[in-house]
Design a protein around this motif. Structure first.
Motif, PDB file in Angstrom:
ATOM      1  N   ASN A  17       8.058-110.116  40.680  1.00 25.36           N
ATOM      2  CA  ASN A  17       7.475-109.047  39.863  1.00 25.36           C
ATOM      3  C   ASN A  17       7.870-107.639  40.310  1.00 25.36           C
ATOM      4  OD1 ASN A  17       6.029-110.640  37.988  1.00 25.36           O
ATOM      5  ND2 ASN A  17       4.442-111.024  39.515  1.00 25.36           N
ATOM      6  N   LEU A  18       8.803-107.525  41.257  1.00 23.04           N
ATOM      7  CA  LEU A  18       9.279-106.203  41.639  1.00 23.04           C
ATOM      8  C   LEU A  18       9.904-105.499  40.430  1.00 23.04           C
ATOM      9  CD1 LEU A  18      11.002-106.716  45.118  1.00 23.04           C
ATOM     10  CD2 LEU A  18       8.983-105.317  44.643  1.00 23.04           C
ATOM     11  N   PRO A  19       9.510-104.256  40.181  1.00 22.00           N
ATOM     12  CA  PRO A  19      10.049-103.524  39.009  1.00 22.00           C
ATOM     13  C   PRO A  19      11.426-102.941  39.318  1.00 22.00           C
ATOM     14  CG  PRO A  19       8.446-102.159  40.148  1.00 22.00           C
ATOM     15  CD  PRO A  19       8.460-103.486  40.873  1.00 22.00           C
ATOM     16  N   GLU A  20      12.439-103.770  39.275  1.00 21.18           N
ATOM     17  CA  GLU A  20      13.788-103.334  39.622  1.00 21.18           C
ATOM     18  C   GLU A  20      14.319-102.322  38.609  1.00 21.18           C
ATOM     19  OE1 GLU A  20      16.479-106.503  40.455  1.00 21.18           O
ATOM     20  OE2 GLU A  20      15.121-107.511  41.846  1.00 21.18           O
ATOM     21  N   THR A  21      15.040-101.322  39.121  1.00 18.40           N
ATOM     22  CA  THR A  21      15.561-100.261  38.256  1.00 18.40           C
ATOM     23  C   THR A  21      16.895-100.619  37.604  1.00 18.40           C
ATOM     24  OG1 THR A  21      16.896 -99.166  39.962  1.00 18.40           O
ATOM     25  CG2 THR A  21      14.550 -98.584  39.857  1.00 18.40           C
ATOM     26  N   ASN A  22      17.688-101.452  38.273  1.00 18.76           N
ATOM     27  CA  ASN A  22      19.060-101.770  37.859  1.00 18.76           C
ATOM     28  C   ASN A  22      19.943-100.525  37.774  1.00 18.76           C
ATOM     29  OD1 ASN A  22      18.858-104.634  37.576  1.00 18.76           O
ATOM     30  ND2 ASN A  22      17.680-104.315  35.705  1.00 18.76           N
ATOM     31  N   GLN A  23      19.573 -99.483  38.518  1.00 19.07           N
ATOM     32  CA  GLN A  23      20.360 -98.253  38.494  1.00 19.07           C
ATOM     33  C   GLN A  23      21.743 -98.439  39.093  1.00 19.07           C
ATOM     34  OE1 GLN A  23      17.897 -95.402  40.513  1.00 19.07           O
ATOM     35  NE2 GLN A  23      16.556 -95.052  38.750  1.00 19.07           N
ATOM     36  N   HIS A  24      21.903 -99.446  39.929  1.00 17.09           N
ATOM     37  CA  HIS A  24      23.221 -99.666  40.530  1.00 17.09           C
ATOM     38  C   HIS A  24      24.257-100.077  39.487  1.00 17.09           C
ATOM     39  CE1 HIS A  24      21.268-103.580  40.349  1.00 17.09           C
ATOM     40  NE2 HIS A  24      22.461-104.142  40.431  1.00 17.09           N
ATOM     41  N   LEU A  25      23.791-100.485  38.302  1.00 12.82           N
ATOM     42  CA  LEU A  25      24.711-100.841  37.227  1.00 12.82           C
ATOM     43  C   LEU A  25      25.227 -99.606  36.500  1.00 12.82           C
ATOM     44  CD1 LEU A  25      22.780-103.916  35.759  1.00 12.82           C
ATOM     45  CD2 LEU A  25      24.627-103.902  37.454  1.00 12.82           C
ATOM     46  N   ALA A  26      24.525 -98.477  36.643  1.00 13.74           N
ATOM     47  CA  ALA A  26      24.942 -97.213  36.036  1.00 13.74           C
ATOM     48  C   ALA A  26      24.608 -96.066  36.990  1.00 13.74           C
ATOM     49  CB  ALA A  26      24.265 -97.014  34.688  1.00 13.74           C
ATOM     50  N   PRO A  27      25.204 -96.054  38.174  1.00 17.42           N
ATOM     51  CA  PRO A  27      24.832 -95.076  39.204  1.00 17.42           C
ATOM     52  C   PRO A  27      25.253 -93.641  38.893  1.00 17.42           C
ATOM     53  CG  PRO A  27      26.745 -96.312  39.903  1.00 17.42           C
ATOM     54  CD  PRO A  27      26.265 -96.963  38.634  1.00 17.42           C
ATOM     55  N   TYR A  28      26.061 -93.471  37.839  1.00 15.97           N
ATOM     56  CA  TYR A  28      26.500 -92.127  37.470  1.00 15.97           C
ATOM     57  C   TYR A  28      25.753 -91.621  36.240  1.00 15.97           C
ATOM     58  CZ  TYR A  28      30.155 -93.986  40.448  1.00 15.97           C
ATOM     59  OH  TYR A  28      30.827 -94.580  41.488  1.00 15.97           O
ATOM     60  N   ASP A  29      24.629 -92.274  35.934  1.00 13.07           N
ATOM     61  CA  ASP A  29      23.798 -91.886  34.791  1.00 13.07           C
ATOM     62  C   ASP A  29      23.413 -90.402  34.921  1.00 13.07           C
ATOM     63  OD1 ASP A  29      21.716 -91.403  32.984  1.00 13.07           O
ATOM     64  OD2 ASP A  29      20.988 -93.452  33.107  1.00 13.07           O
ATOM     65  N   GLN A  30      23.827 -89.610  33.939  1.00 15.22           N
ATOM     66  CA  GLN A  30      23.602 -88.164  34.018  1.00 15.22           C
ATOM     67  C   GLN A  30      22.128 -87.800  33.994  1.00 15.22           C
ATOM     68  OE1 GLN A  30      26.389 -86.338  34.659  1.00 15.22           O
ATOM     69  NE2 GLN A  30      24.850 -84.832  35.254  1.00 15.22           N
ATOM     70  N   HIS A  31      21.307 -88.633  33.345  1.00 21.04           N
ATOM     71  CA  HIS A  31      19.871 -88.352  33.316  1.00 21.04           C
ATOM     72  C   HIS A  31      19.287 -88.380  34.726  1.00 21.04           C
ATOM     73  CE1 HIS A  31      19.484 -88.248  28.995  1.00 21.04           C
ATOM     74  NE2 HIS A  31      20.134 -89.383  28.890  1.00 21.04           N
ATOM     75  N   ILE A  32      19.807 -89.262  35.568  1.00 23.26           N
ATOM     76  CA  ILE A  32      19.339 -89.344  36.960  1.00 23.26           C
ATOM     77  C   ILE A  32      19.964 -88.230  37.788  1.00 23.26           C
ATOM     78  CG2 ILE A  32      19.204 -90.804  39.012  1.00 23.26           C
ATOM     79  CD1 ILE A  32      19.408 -93.228  37.148  1.00 23.26           C
ATOM     80  N   LEU A  33      21.267 -88.025  37.621  1.00 27.01           N
ATOM     81  CA  LEU A  33      21.970 -86.999  38.391  1.00 27.01           C
ATOM     82  C   LEU A  33      21.492 -85.588  38.056  1.00 27.01           C
ATOM     83  CD1 LEU A  33      25.596 -88.455  38.309  1.00 27.01           C
ATOM     84  CD2 LEU A  33      24.080 -88.319  40.281  1.00 27.01           C
ATOM     85  N   ASN A  34      20.901 -85.416  36.872  1.00 21.48           N
ATOM     86  CA  ASN A  34      20.407 -84.101  36.477  1.00 21.48           C
ATOM     87  C   ASN A  34      19.336 -83.572  37.422  1.00 21.48           C
ATOM     88  OD1 ASN A  34      22.068 -83.590  34.325  1.00 21.48           O
ATOM     89  ND2 ASN A  34      20.637 -84.335  32.767  1.00 21.48           N
ATOM     90  N   LYS A  35      18.735 -84.461  38.177  1.00 23.95           N
ATOM     91  CA  LYS A  35      17.753 -84.041  39.179  1.00 23.95           C
ATOM     92  C   LYS A  35      18.365 -83.031  40.153  1.00 23.95           C
ATOM     93  CE  LYS A  35      15.126 -87.351  40.713  1.00 23.95           C
ATOM     94  NZ  LYS A  35      13.728 -87.064  40.351  1.00 23.95           N
ATOM     95  N   PHE A  36      19.690 -83.134  40.348  1.00 19.36           N
ATOM     96  CA  PHE A  36      20.387 -82.259  41.294  1.00 19.36           C
ATOM     97  C   PHE A  36      21.353 -81.300  40.612  1.00 19.36           C
ATOM     98  CE2 PHE A  36      19.277 -86.187  43.500  1.00 19.36           C
ATOM     99  CZ  PHE A  36      18.614 -85.691  44.614  1.00 19.36           C
ATOM    100  N   ALA A  37      21.381 -81.308  39.300  1.00 14.00           N
ATOM    101  CA  ALA A  37      22.339 -80.486  38.560  1.00 14.00           C
ATOM    102  C   ALA A  37      22.166 -79.007  38.890  1.00 14.00           C
ATOM    103  CB  ALA A  37      22.173 -80.707  37.060  1.00 14.00           C
ATOM    104  N   GLY A  38      23.291 -78.350  39.187  1.00 13.54           N
ATOM    105  CA  GLY A  38      23.268 -76.934  39.497  1.00 13.54           C
ATOM    106  C   GLY A  38      22.772 -76.619  40.897  1.00 13.54           C
ATOM    107  N   LYS A  39      22.440 -77.634  41.665  1.00 17.66           N
ATOM    108  CA  LYS A  39      21.908 -77.421  43.018  1.00 17.66           C
ATOM    109  C   LYS A  39      22.879 -77.907  44.084  1.00 17.66           C
ATOM    110  CE  LYS A  39      17.191 -78.078  41.282  1.00 17.66           C
ATOM    111  NZ  LYS A  39      17.517 -78.660  39.964  1.00 17.66           N
TER     112      LYS A  39
END
Length: 239
Positions: free
Chosen positions: A45-67
């Motif tokens: 039941n672990l809520p896996e993100t599966n982010q490793h399948l799309a590690p360049y997802d801009q929505h996630i990277l936007n957390k650091f955009a411009g910084k």
């Protein structure tokens, strides 16, 4: 004689487990002999993100955009208040279950090896450091154990002698992003520059929230000459 010793040792371990059973960090139930850290039900039941399948997802990277330029970000599971992952992280950080950090990270590392090409883009893993006073208080740095678990499963070196936390800062838990950044912006520095110069470095931590701590680490690592900075964490809050 050796077989007798093994038999006696086995009886002792069984007796110890009976008196002091290892408990699941998710539901606090006793673990069976073939379970580690989490029982089968909690692990499934672990809520896996599966982010490793799309590690360049801009929505996630936007957390650091411009910084600060971050090459990629991937977290194993989502952190939700009162959920299995919060209990897991709490056990790792505050209940002395440091080996759980290594085990969970190893699970994630094996997943990355099977389902991702990220391992090919990492030269060295570095855990977010604790200040020496916090390290004395807790007795260990959970980020180093996470880095070790990833290192063992990915066959990539990790280092604890590069990134340094110079000043003790209060907990980040109840701060917003600006407050977190103000709290850590001058905290970190880099030793042993030659160990990361020209390399693809990945910063490792337990939970990714606002990203202020990771940002502060990444700035110093890039100033010290590393080629790129990526991010791997056990957990991440929902964006």
């Amino acid at each position: 004689m050796f077989l007798v010793f093994q038999f006696i040792l086995g009886l002792f371990v069984d007796f110890t487990d009976l008196l002091f059973p290892t408990l699941c960090l998710g539901c606090n139930q006793s673990l069976s002999a073939n379970e580690e850290v989490l029982c089968a039900k909690c692990r499934i039941n672990l809520p896996e993100t599966n982010q490793h399948l799309a590690p360049y997802d801009q929505h996630i990277l936007n957390k650091f955009a411009g910084k600060v330029p971050i090459q990629f970000i991937a977290s194993y599971v989502y952190f939700t208040k009162g959920g299995i992952v919060q209990k897991l992280i709490h056990g790792i950080k505050y209940k002395g279950r440091k080996e759980a950090a290594r085990t969970i990270a190893s699970w994630y590392g094996h997943q990355l090896m099977i389902n991702s090409t990220l391992a090919n883009k990492i030269d060295v893993l570095i855990g977010v450091p604790l200040h020496k006073s916090r390290l004395r208080q807790r007795g260990y740095n959970q980020a180093d154990y996470i880095a070790q678990g990833l290192s063992e499963s990915l066959n990539i070196p990790y280092r604890i002698d590069v990134l340094k936390r110079n000043r003790f800062k209060e907990s980040q838990t109840k701060k917003n992003r600006f407050e977190r950044w103000e709290n850590v912006k001058t905290v970190f520095s880099v030793d042993n520059h030659e160990e990361i110069k020209g390399k693809n470095v990945v910063v490792v931590d337990d939970v990714l929230t606002t990203g202020a701590t990771i940002e502060a680490c990444a700035i110093e690592l890039l100033k010290a000459g590393c080629k790129s900075v990526g991010v791997l964490t056990i957990a991440a809050t929902h964006r």
